[in-house]
Scaffold this active site. Structure first.
Site, PDB file in Angstrom:
ATOM      1  N   HIS A   1      -2.412   6.736   4.697  1.00  0.00           N
ATOM      2  CA  HIS A   1      -3.019   5.623   3.967  1.00  0.00           C
ATOM      3  C   HIS A   1      -4.331   5.201   4.643  1.00  0.00           C
ATOM      4  CE1 HIS A   1      -3.833   1.894   2.095  1.00  0.00           C
ATOM      5  NE2 HIS A   1      -3.383   1.147   3.085  1.00  0.00           N
ATOM      6  N   CYS A  53       0.818  -1.213   0.000  1.00  0.00           N
ATOM      7  CA  CYS A  53       0.000   0.000   0.000  1.00  0.00           C
ATOM      8  C   CYS A  53       0.853   1.264   0.000  1.00  0.00           C
ATOM      9  CB  CYS A  53      -0.956  -0.008   1.192  1.00  0.00           C
ATOM     10  SG  CYS A  53      -2.130  -1.376   1.119  1.00  0.00           S
ATOM     11  N   ASN A  94     -10.036   0.275   2.042  1.00  0.00           N
ATOM     12  CA  ASN A  94      -8.603   0.340   1.740  1.00  0.00           C
ATOM     13  C   ASN A  94      -8.394   0.052   0.250  1.00  0.00           C
ATOM     14  OD1 ASN A  94      -5.867  -0.187   1.426  1.00  0.00           O
ATOM     15  ND2 ASN A  94      -5.668  -1.315   3.342  1.00  0.00           N
TER      16      ASN A  94
HETATM   17  N1  COA Z   1     -17.065  -9.389  11.685  1.00  0.00           N
HETATM   18  C1  COA Z   1     -17.326  -9.793  12.933  1.00  0.00           C
HETATM   19  N2  COA Z   1     -16.402 -10.282  13.752  1.00  0.00           N
HETATM   20  C2  COA Z   1     -15.142 -10.315  13.319  1.00  0.00           C
HETATM   21  C3  COA Z   1     -14.779  -9.883  12.014  1.00  0.00           C
HETATM   22  C4  COA Z   1     -15.810  -9.420  11.199  1.00  0.00           C
HETATM   23  N3  COA Z   1     -15.589  -8.967   9.941  1.00  0.00           N
HETATM   24  N4  COA Z   1     -13.453 -10.034  11.850  1.00  0.00           N
HETATM   25  C5  COA Z   1     -12.979 -10.534  12.992  1.00  0.00           C
HETATM   26  N5  COA Z   1     -13.996 -10.712  13.870  1.00  0.00           N
HETATM   27  C6  COA Z   1     -13.954 -11.239  15.235  1.00  0.00           C
HETATM   28  C7  COA Z   1     -12.741 -12.134  15.454  1.00  0.00           C
HETATM   29  O1  COA Z   1     -13.014 -13.435  15.039  1.00  0.00           O
HETATM   30  C8  COA Z   1     -12.580 -12.016  16.941  1.00  0.00           C
HETATM   31  O2  COA Z   1     -13.513 -12.845  17.576  1.00  0.00           O
HETATM   32  P1  COA Z   1     -13.108 -13.657  18.913  1.00  0.00           P
HETATM   33  O3  COA Z   1     -12.781 -12.584  19.911  1.00  0.00           O
HETATM   34  O4  COA Z   1     -14.329 -14.432  19.187  1.00  0.00           O
HETATM   35  O5  COA Z   1     -11.896 -14.472  18.502  1.00  0.00           O
HETATM   36  C9  COA Z   1     -12.969 -10.575  17.260  1.00  0.00           C
HETATM   37  O6  COA Z   1     -13.780 -10.154  16.128  1.00  0.00           O
HETATM   38  C10 COA Z   1     -11.797  -9.647  17.406  1.00  0.00           C
HETATM   39  O7  COA Z   1     -10.936  -9.881  16.324  1.00  0.00           O
HETATM   40  P2  COA Z   1      -9.641  -9.054  16.108  1.00  0.00           P
HETATM   41  O8  COA Z   1      -8.961  -9.550  14.855  1.00  0.00           O
HETATM   42  O9  COA Z   1      -8.846  -8.988  17.373  1.00  0.00           O
HETATM   43  O10 COA Z   1     -10.311  -7.637  15.830  1.00  0.00           O
HETATM   44  P3  COA Z   1      -9.660  -6.234  15.613  1.00  0.00           P
HETATM   45  O11 COA Z   1     -10.304  -5.255  16.495  1.00  0.00           O
HETATM   46  O12 COA Z   1      -8.149  -6.301  15.599  1.00  0.00           O
HETATM   47  O13 COA Z   1     -10.126  -5.892  14.121  1.00  0.00           O
HETATM   48  C11 COA Z   1      -9.202  -5.819  11.924  1.00  0.00           C
HETATM   49  C12 COA Z   1      -9.703  -6.709  13.054  1.00  0.00           C
HETATM   50  C13 COA Z   1      -8.745  -6.705  10.769  1.00  0.00           C
HETATM   51  C14 COA Z   1     -10.341  -4.906  11.476  1.00  0.00           C
HETATM   52  C15 COA Z   1      -8.018  -4.946  12.463  1.00  0.00           C
HETATM   53  O14 COA Z   1      -7.086  -5.766  13.139  1.00  0.00           O
HETATM   54  C16 COA Z   1      -7.296  -4.203  11.377  1.00  0.00           C
HETATM   55  O15 COA Z   1      -7.841  -3.328  10.727  1.00  0.00           O
HETATM   56  N6  COA Z   1      -5.999  -4.505  11.169  1.00  0.00           N
HETATM   57  C17 COA Z   1      -5.196  -3.854  10.172  1.00  0.00           C
HETATM   58  C18 COA Z   1      -5.503  -4.440   8.822  1.00  0.00           C
HETATM   59  C19 COA Z   1      -4.992  -3.590   7.694  1.00  0.00           C
HETATM   60  O16 COA Z   1      -5.188  -2.406   7.692  1.00  0.00           O
HETATM   61  N7  COA Z   1      -4.324  -4.205   6.730  1.00  0.00           N
HETATM   62  C20 COA Z   1      -3.834  -3.567   5.577  1.00  0.00           C
HETATM   63  C21 COA Z   1      -2.663  -2.726   5.900  1.00  0.00           C
HETATM   64  S1  COA Z   1      -2.110  -1.884   4.464  1.00  0.00           S
END
Ligand code: COA
Length: 328
Positions: free
Chosen positions: A253, A116, A283
């Site tokens: 970003h 990205c 994104n």
């Molecule tokens: N809908 C509902 N629940 C979801 C979900 C969704 N789309 N995605 C994950 N969950 C659940 C998980 O399974 C987890 O459940 P559990 O507690 O029962 O295991 C819970 O939500 C928390 O998951 P977690 O991954 O810790 O959530 P988070 O707050 O970190 O959010 C992202 C997940 C992916 C949104 C976040 O980590 C993120 O944005 N990361 C950066 C990703 C990114 O920007 N990548 C590109 C970079 S260029």
């Protein structure tokens, strides 16, 4: 060579018409509109039509940037397309865009892949080529992320969208590129990858997977991203010899609203100075920064004498920043 500073002369953006809402994603995976909005700030994103791809989207953004720049198309010397979702290894997406613009034989076009951060990287390369040899360049960020998402994986498919942004750079009195850096590092824990699967070679074992999907450790990437914002601002300000207070606007970003918010807090910058369109487009990878820059200019958020920082981070991992001064 011109005595004018090298800067951005014109910008453009293209977003496909089809809107993919959180409500639609609720039908595909076990998620909810509320969860997506609370954890990411995303309400909807765009999806390229079957007739579109990174080259057609990039070309549309490039046409707009060229029109806004007012330069003669034949004055272009370089065209760099930053993307992570190329249709073809070759011909290069950049060469397909060159052809679409009717500029065959007229310039050198090539692709650049840096997650990205691709747009910032391409801007860095183009600026240095112009510094050495003169001329003008089209710098494009274009990604069709929905083509490589696993729409059964709720951890990734909710985050990404398709789109393209472009700028024309060269000697100008419109803006000035003040400082820039690019950086990268391998870290096996920062799990954001898309593996090529080799299906045809008789010399390799048959792969378990038959598609190219993106995999990611969301929480690890989140931690990396907010630190990348903080560290990038510190480093670019030191390089430019500027203080935080001198910065009028920040384009980070657009990966997740919480990353923008936490990154800005870590970097001690108020959210009023941070551009946000992740709610509408999700994104868009390499396209995210040039789309945001184009929209911020149209909305009048960037004005004469403003100093703007563009910060990106992405898979690889990569991170980069640029300081830009808007002159007129
Ligand atoms: N809908 C509902 N629940 C979801 C979900 C969704 N789309 N995605 C994950 N969950 C659940 C998980 O399974 C987890 O459940 P559990 O507690 O029962 O295991 C819970 O939500 C928390 O998951 P977690 O991954 O810790 O959530 P988070 O707050 O970190 O959010 C992202 C997940 C992916 C949104 C976040 O980590 C993120 O944005 N990361 C950066 C990703 C990114 O920007 N990548 C590109 C970079 S260029």
């Amino acid at each position: 060579m011109s005595s004018l500073p090298i800067g951005i002369i014109g910008t453009g953006a293209y977003l496909p018409e089809t809107v993919l809402t959180n409500q639609y994603l609720e039908k595909l995976v076990d998620t909810s509109d509320q969860w997506i909005r609370e954890r990411t700030g995303i309400r909807e994103r765009r999806v390229a039509s079957p007739e579109e791809d990174v080259a057609t989207m990039g070309e549309a953004a490039a046409r707009q940037a060229l029109e806004n720049s007012g330069i003669a198309w034949e004055d272009l010397d370089y065209l760099i397309a930053a993307s992570n979702t190329f249709n073809y290894m070759y011909p290069a997406t950049a060469i397909r865009i060159q052809h679409g613009l009717g500029l065959d034989d007229k310039l050198a076009a090539f692709d650049l892949q840096a997650g990205c951060s691709g747009f910032n990287y391409a801007l860095y390369v183009a600026e240095n080529m112009i510094k050495n040899k003169g001329g003008y360049a089209l710098v494009i960020g274009t990604d069709a992320n929905t083509r490589m998402l696993d729409f059964t994986d709720r951890g990734t498919c909710i985050l990404f969208g398709d789109g393209a942004g472009a700028v024309v750079i060269g000697p100008t009195d419109r803006s000035r590129l003040v400082a820039s850096f690019v950086a990268s590092s391998y870290n096996g824990k920062l799990y954001l990858k898309n593996e090529f699967t080799e299906l045809n070679s008789p010399f390799l074992p048959k792969p378990a997977l038959t598609g190219n999907f993106m995999y990611m450790d969301g929480p690890e990437i989140f931690k990396f991203a907010v630190r990348a914002v903080q560290e990038s601002l510190r480093r670019i300000l030191a390089q430019a010899g500027m203080s935080r207070e001198e910065i009028d606007f920040l384009i980070i970003h657009q990966a997740n609203y919480r990353i923008l918010e936490t990154g800005a807090r870590f970097a001690k910058m108020p959210m009023e100075k941070v551009y946000v369109n992740v709610d509408r487009y999700g994104n868009t990878s390499a396209a995210s920064i040039p789309i945001a820059l184009h929209e911020a200019l149209i909305e009048g958020k960037i004005q004469k004498n403003h100093k703007v920082v563009l910060i990106s981070f992405g898979a690889g991992v990569t991170w980069a920043a640029t300081v830009l001064e808007w002159l007129s």
